[in-house]
Design an enzyme around this catalytic site. Structure first.
Site, PDB file in Angstrom:
ATOM      1  N   LYS A 104      -1.591 158.885  -9.094  1.00 57.84           N
ATOM      2  CA  LYS A 104      -2.634 159.456  -9.962  1.00 57.84           C
ATOM      3  C   LYS A 104      -3.253 158.387 -10.848  1.00 57.84           C
ATOM      4  O   LYS A 104      -4.407 158.472 -11.228  1.00 57.84           O
ATOM      5  CB  LYS A 104      -2.025 160.492 -10.916  1.00 57.84           C
ATOM      6  CG  LYS A 104      -1.506 161.737 -10.279  1.00 57.84           C
ATOM      7  CD  LYS A 104      -1.110 162.722 -11.392  1.00 57.84           C
ATOM      8  CE  LYS A 104       0.249 163.313 -11.142  1.00 57.84           C
ATOM      9  NZ  LYS A 104       1.341 162.619 -11.806  1.00 57.84           N
ATOM     10  N   LYS A 119       6.922 149.506 -15.329  1.00 52.15           N
ATOM     11  CA  LYS A 119       5.814 150.058 -16.127  1.00 52.15           C
ATOM     12  C   LYS A 119       5.623 149.276 -17.422  1.00 52.15           C
ATOM     13  O   LYS A 119       4.507 149.173 -17.931  1.00 52.15           O
ATOM     14  CB  LYS A 119       6.051 151.547 -16.411  1.00 52.15           C
ATOM     15  CG  LYS A 119       5.882 152.411 -15.163  1.00 52.15           C
ATOM     16  CD  LYS A 119       5.549 153.857 -15.489  1.00 52.15           C
ATOM     17  CE  LYS A 119       5.286 154.649 -14.215  1.00 52.15           C
ATOM     18  NZ  LYS A 119       5.102 156.075 -14.404  1.00 52.15           N
ATOM     19  N   LYS A 131       2.159 152.793  -3.277  1.00 53.32           N
ATOM     20  CA  LYS A 131       2.253 154.253  -3.245  1.00 53.32           C
ATOM     21  C   LYS A 131       0.953 154.887  -3.763  1.00 53.32           C
ATOM     22  O   LYS A 131       0.332 154.362  -4.689  1.00 53.32           O
ATOM     23  CB  LYS A 131       3.489 154.611  -4.082  1.00 53.32           C
ATOM     24  CG  LYS A 131       3.485 155.867  -4.833  1.00 53.32           C
ATOM     25  CD  LYS A 131       4.752 156.019  -5.653  1.00 53.32           C
ATOM     26  CE  LYS A 131       4.326 156.673  -6.954  1.00 53.32           C
ATOM     27  NZ  LYS A 131       5.201 157.543  -7.601  1.00 53.32           N
TER      28      LYS A 131
END
Ligand code: AQP
Length: 336
Positions: free
Chosen positions: A202, A113, A199
């Site tokens: 959101k 991230k 994956k």
């Protein structure tokens, strides 16, 4: 005899999707009879990535309503908001002072991230697993249901507990209990509709990459029509060359509650033109009762508020004594 305790949560970072349902919430529903479940909305974690303050509270309520709509039963589970319990932040601070920096720098999720956020990466993204350790250890759960991606963070949680016990406890009376991971043998990992190797998430900028649990039927139909497939006839699971095929067949299997063998037999000779409408109808039918229940719950805000108030009281009754125990071990005075 008291039931063993489990603890889990989801970040209110946007609309929940099929990955959150099949990978997390549905499993919680399946095991809830055997466990005392503590389920929370991880709103403190939600700000480790850029967030919109005008949406945070609403998203948090929506996730709570979705837990209930998906079948979480308050006779077995406690639902609460992480930020309503100050003990989470306080214990995270205490833990951060005994956690070596290099333990956090080694976390795969941080590395991944951090690359995405570049120079603006916040300290919270690095210390996120320390807060997660506090979330877990406060409730002294026996088991923590996690996906493969969270296994490393749970190991860190156990390491932090063991370090605190070693530094400030006695071998015969450890301060903190070490939880066990609960990783399902056949974990559902739902992949993006736009790329079967990524994956479903959101935060993917494309809404077409996911099925949100609240998507209306026409939206579901549109997304399935547009989703990535291949030009091979016949549908098969587990072909590494056909990740989208495996993902869509798995979704059909999970949503129609069939076995892999039954779906293989049913779909092996189908083309996409036959399979896509079947998947669409199955998805719409599986999501309808969840959507209906969700709208009923949201139409009654007083109900949700009372669920979260009771949740906070029950959660605090467990979290606060654990925090007090850690503070006593670290040598803090008790306020008079
Ligand atoms: N695609 C997925 N397949 C299976 N399980 C999934 N989960 C999320 N996506 C999938 C499971 O949902 C739970 C809560 O996830 P989270 O919101 O706390 O964080 P996440 O895993 O980072 O979820 P997202 O949707 O990818 O959110 P963003 O984009 O905000 O990071 C976890 O149990 C997770 O395994």
């Amino acid at each position: 005899m008291a039931k063993p305790r489990v603890l889990s949560g989801i970040q209110p970072t946007g609309e929940l999707h099929l990955g959150n349902y099949l990978g997390a919430i549905r499993n919680w529903v399946e095991i809830q009879q055997q466990y005392d479940s503590f389920l929370f909305m991880a709103d403190l974690h939600a700000i480790t990535v850029p967030h919109d303050p005008t949406k945070l509270a609403a998203n948090t309520y929506q996730v709570a309503a979705m837990y209930l709509a998906c079948g979480i039963d308050l006779n077995h589970a406690t639902i609460f908001v992480q930020s309503h319990i100050p003990a989470h932040s306080e214990l995270a601070w205490l833990f951060s002072c005994i956690t070596p920096l290099n333990w956090l720098q080694d976390m795969v999720q941080f590395k991944e991230k951090a690359v995405k956020q570049g120079e603006n990466v916040g300290t919270g993204l690095l210390t996120y697993p320390v807060l997660q350790a506090a979330d877990i250890l406060l409730y002294e759960p026996d088991k923590v249901p996690v996906g493969e991606d969270q296994k490393q963070h749970l190991e860190l949680t156990r390491d932090i507990a063991a370090r605190l016990n070693y530094l400030f406890g006695k071998p015969e009376s450890p301060v903190l209990k070490l939880p066990e991971p609960m990783i399902r043998a056949e974990g559902a990992r739902v992949m993006s509709l736009a790329d079967g190797t990524k994956k479903m998430s959101k935060s993917d900028p494309s809404d077409l990459s996911r099925i949100n649990l609240l998507d209306p039927p026409d939206q579901i139909q549109y997304k399935i029509k547009r989703c990535k497939t291949d030009s091979i006839r016949g549908l098969t699971f587990d072909d590494p060359e056909r990740p989208e095929c495996n993902n869509l067949l798995s979704l059909y299997m999970l949503l129609s509650n069939q076995t892999k063998a039954a779906v293989t037999a049913e779909c092996q000779d189908m083309g996409w033109g036959q399979f896509k409408p079947l998947l669409t109808d199955t998805m719409i039918a599986a999501l309808k009762p969840i959507q209906d229940r969700y709208h009923e719950i949201m139409a009654e805000p007083g109900y949700l508020e009372s669920v979260l108030r009771q949740g906070r009281e029950k959660a605090e009754a467990i979290a606060n004594p654990t925090l007090a125990k850690v503070k006593a071990a670290l040598g803090y005075s008790v306020p008079v």
